[in-house]
Design an enzyme around this catalytic site. Sequence first.
Site, short mmCIF file in Angstrom:
data_model
loop_
_atom_site.label_atom_id
_atom_site.label_comp_id
_atom_site.label_asym_id
_atom_site.label_seq_id
_atom_site.Cartn_x
_atom_site.Cartn_y
_atom_site.Cartn_z
N ILE A 181 0.84 -1.20 0.00
CA ILE A 181 0.00 0.00 0.00
C ILE A 181 0.88 1.26 0.00
O ILE A 181 0.64 2.19 -0.77
CB ILE A 181 -0.97 -0.02 1.20
CG1 ILE A 181 -1.98 -1.17 1.06
CG2 ILE A 181 -1.70 1.33 1.32
CD1 ILE A 181 -2.82 -1.44 2.29
N PRO A 206 2.08 -2.19 9.40
CA PRO A 206 1.26 -3.06 10.25
C PRO A 206 1.46 -2.68 11.72
O PRO A 206 2.47 -2.07 12.07
CB PRO A 206 1.82 -4.46 9.97
CG PRO A 206 3.21 -4.23 9.50
CD PRO A 206 3.27 -2.86 8.88
N ARG A 261 -2.81 1.27 11.22
CA ARG A 261 -3.51 0.80 12.41
C ARG A 261 -3.42 1.87 13.49
O ARG A 261 -2.38 2.52 13.67
CB ARG A 261 -2.89 -0.50 12.95
CG ARG A 261 -3.27 -1.76 12.20
CD ARG A 261 -4.77 -2.10 12.34
NE ARG A 261 -5.15 -3.34 11.66
CZ ARG A 261 -5.63 -3.41 10.41
NH1 ARG A 261 -5.80 -2.32 9.70
NH2 ARG A 261 -5.98 -4.57 9.90
N ASP A 285 -7.96 7.07 9.50
CA ASP A 285 -8.99 6.09 9.16
C ASP A 285 -9.07 5.00 10.23
O ASP A 285 -9.98 4.18 10.20
CB ASP A 285 -8.67 5.45 7.80
CG ASP A 285 -9.72 4.46 7.34
OD1 ASP A 285 -10.92 4.85 7.32
OD2 ASP A 285 -9.38 3.30 7.02
N GLU A 287 -11.68 0.27 18.09
CA GLU A 287 -12.69 0.47 17.03
C GLU A 287 -13.93 -0.34 17.36
O GLU A 287 -13.79 -1.52 17.71
CB GLU A 287 -12.10 0.05 15.67
CG GLU A 287 -10.97 0.98 15.25
CD GLU A 287 -10.26 0.55 13.97
OE1 GLU A 287 -10.47 -0.59 13.51
OE2 GLU A 287 -9.50 1.37 13.44
N HIS A 332 -12.60 3.51 9.64
CA HIS A 332 -11.89 2.33 9.11
C HIS A 332 -12.58 1.82 7.83
O HIS A 332 -13.05 0.68 7.77
CB HIS A 332 -11.78 1.23 10.17
CG HIS A 332 -10.69 0.24 9.86
ND1 HIS A 332 -9.98 -0.43 10.84
CD2 HIS A 332 -10.19 -0.21 8.68
CE1 HIS A 332 -9.09 -1.23 10.26
NE2 HIS A 332 -9.22 -1.11 8.95
N1 LIG Z 1 -7.35 1.16 6.81
C1 LIG Z 1 -7.61 0.08 6.11
O1 LIG Z 1 -8.74 -0.14 5.68
C2 LIG Z 1 -6.52 -0.89 5.81
C3 LIG Z 1 -5.36 -0.90 6.55
N2 LIG Z 1 -4.38 -1.79 6.25
C4 LIG Z 1 -3.16 -1.74 7.06
O2 LIG Z 1 -2.08 -1.46 6.21
C5 LIG Z 1 -1.00 -2.31 6.56
C6 LIG Z 1 -0.05 -2.45 5.39
O3 LIG Z 1 -0.64 -3.18 4.36
P1 LIG Z 1 0.25 -3.67 3.11
O4 LIG Z 1 0.99 -2.52 2.54
O5 LIG Z 1 -0.62 -4.44 2.22
O6 LIG Z 1 1.27 -4.63 3.85
P2 LIG Z 1 2.77 -4.97 3.46
O7 LIG Z 1 3.18 -6.11 4.33
O8 LIG Z 1 2.91 -5.11 1.99
O9 LIG Z 1 3.59 -3.66 3.87
C7 LIG Z 1 3.87 -3.30 5.19
C8 LIG Z 1 5.19 -2.57 5.18
O10 LIG Z 1 5.43 -2.04 6.48
C9 LIG Z 1 6.80 -2.21 6.76
N3 LIG Z 1 7.06 -2.16 8.21
C10 LIG Z 1 6.90 -3.14 9.12
N4 LIG Z 1 7.30 -2.72 10.32
C11 LIG Z 1 7.73 -1.45 10.18
C12 LIG Z 1 8.28 -0.49 11.06
N5 LIG Z 1 8.50 -0.78 12.35
N6 LIG Z 1 8.63 0.71 10.58
C13 LIG Z 1 8.47 1.01 9.26
N7 LIG Z 1 7.95 0.13 8.37
C14 LIG Z 1 7.59 -1.08 8.83
C15 LIG Z 1 7.15 -3.55 6.16
O11 LIG Z 1 8.54 -3.68 5.97
C16 LIG Z 1 6.39 -3.48 4.85
O12 LIG Z 1 7.19 -2.86 3.85
C17 LIG Z 1 -1.68 -3.60 7.02
O13 LIG Z 1 -0.83 -4.36 7.88
C18 LIG Z 1 -2.88 -3.08 7.74
O14 LIG Z 1 -2.58 -2.87 9.11
C19 LIG Z 1 -4.47 -2.67 5.22
C20 LIG Z 1 -5.60 -2.71 4.46
C21 LIG Z 1 -6.74 -1.85 4.73
O1 LIG Z 2 -7.39 -5.44 5.52
C1 LIG Z 2 -7.14 -4.79 6.55
O2 LIG Z 2 -6.05 -4.89 7.15
C2 LIG Z 2 -8.13 -3.87 7.10
O3 LIG Z 2 -7.81 -3.08 7.93
C3 LIG Z 2 -9.54 -3.97 6.68
O4 LIG Z 2 -10.14 -4.95 7.41
#
Ligand SMILES: NC(=O)C1=CN([C@@H]2O[C@H](COP(=O)(O)OP(=O)(O)OC[C@H]3O[C@@H](n4cnc5c(N)ncnc54)[C@H](O)[C@@H]3O)[C@@H](O)[C@H]2O)C=CC1
Ligand SMILES: O=C(O)C(=O)CO
Length: 311
Positions: free
Chosen positions: A157, A206, A234, A258, A263, A285
């Site tokens: 993302i 995350p 988060r 968001d 939550e 969210h």
């Molecule tokens: N608000 C929403 O509706 C949504 C929120 N999310 C959140 O977004 C997060 C990321 O999603 P993706 O990009 O798909 O996951 P991803 O695993 O592809 O990317 C996460 C990135 O964060 C980095 N990371 C981990 N720990 C870190 C730290 N201490 N400092 C800096 N960077 C760090 C990782 O190295 C990785 O590059 C999810 O874990 C979830 O919590 C995801 C989908 C929807």
């Molecule tokens: O996919 C995620 O991580 C979300 O936050 C939505 O549920």
Amino acid sequence: MKIAFLDTKTLGDVPNLEKLQDFGEVQYYSTTLPSETLSRVQDRDIVITNKVVLDKATLEKCPHLKLICVAATGMNNIDLSAAQDLKIQVKNAVDYSTSSVAQLTFAILLQLINNVTYFDNYVKSGAYSQSDIFTHLGPSYEELGGKQFGVIGFGTIGRQVARIAAAFGARVVYYSTSGKNNNPDYQRLELNEFLATCDIISIHAPLTYQTRNLIAYPELQNMKPSALLLNVGRGGIIEEADLARALNENLIAGAGLDVFSAEPVKPDNPLLHLNNPAKVVLTPHIAWASREARLLLMNKVIQNIQVFLET
Ligand SMILES: NC(=O)C1=CN([C@@H]2O[C@H](COP(=O)(O)OP(=O)(O)OC[C@H]3O[C@@H](n4cnc5c(N)ncnc54)[C@H](O)[C@@H]3O)[C@@H](O)[C@H]2O)C=CC1
Ligand SMILES: O=C(O)C(=O)CO
């Protein structure tokens, strides 16, 4: 296979929920309270959850459980190390909502910068019709182009957000704990420099023990008074009471969130009681939840179960 889906209501009206029945006997629960979780998962082989918490105490009492399918990308509701010790596989839905999340990130950011709701109200309220000039130079706004845009969590993302920010003409930098410059297209900065130099910071990491409260009062003190902070990762990554204090003290200019530490957001969350509520844009969210993403999400859950059963 005995399967339970603990919180189907969180996905809304996705049409492919019943496909799960191809894999066995499925119990669908609209929502699950913490007090109901154990009895619903105890005899199951596969559990699907979006946000229901599966902690160590619960997992230890589930002798049949072989697979947890998280119907989300973030897996912070699962005790991953307990699952590993107990040889329970955990699979999340990767890259189902990247476009949706990146889009909402900019919807929040552009509302903070361009204040479209103010101008919309100016026209609809009739004030524009009374004007003696063609425009209305109300709250002034700046351009994203030329600003330094910092991403925390430079994964699926975060990189999509970076591409869009770059398309606006922003200079993208990122903060990563890995210690390596693993993306030659953008500059990696150490946290202090990152915080002190970014005009916009967008969190897409995350929630882990490393990121919990990553942004608290000292980090906010280090940011520019004109900076905007976005969190679409988060809630627990930002210490919310500290952010509210920083906004009230004008340490930073605004925030777009968001996600919240609890939550739904608690009514006494200090971010709902700022001296100037216009400094924040808050959404419930919802970034993940485009129609397309919700469909893709269920397909990914189904695919994860298929792969698990085939291996
Ligand atoms: N608000 C929403 O509706 C949504 C929120 N999310 C959140 O977004 C997060 C990321 O999603 P993706 O990009 O798909 O996951 P991803 O695993 O592809 O990317 C996460 C990135 O964060 C980095 N990371 C981990 N720990 C870190 C730290 N201490 N400092 C800096 N960077 C760090 C990782 O190295 C990785 O590059 C999810 O874990 C979830 O919590 C995801 C989908 C929807
Ligand atoms: O996919 C995620 O991580 C979300 O936050 C939505 O549920």
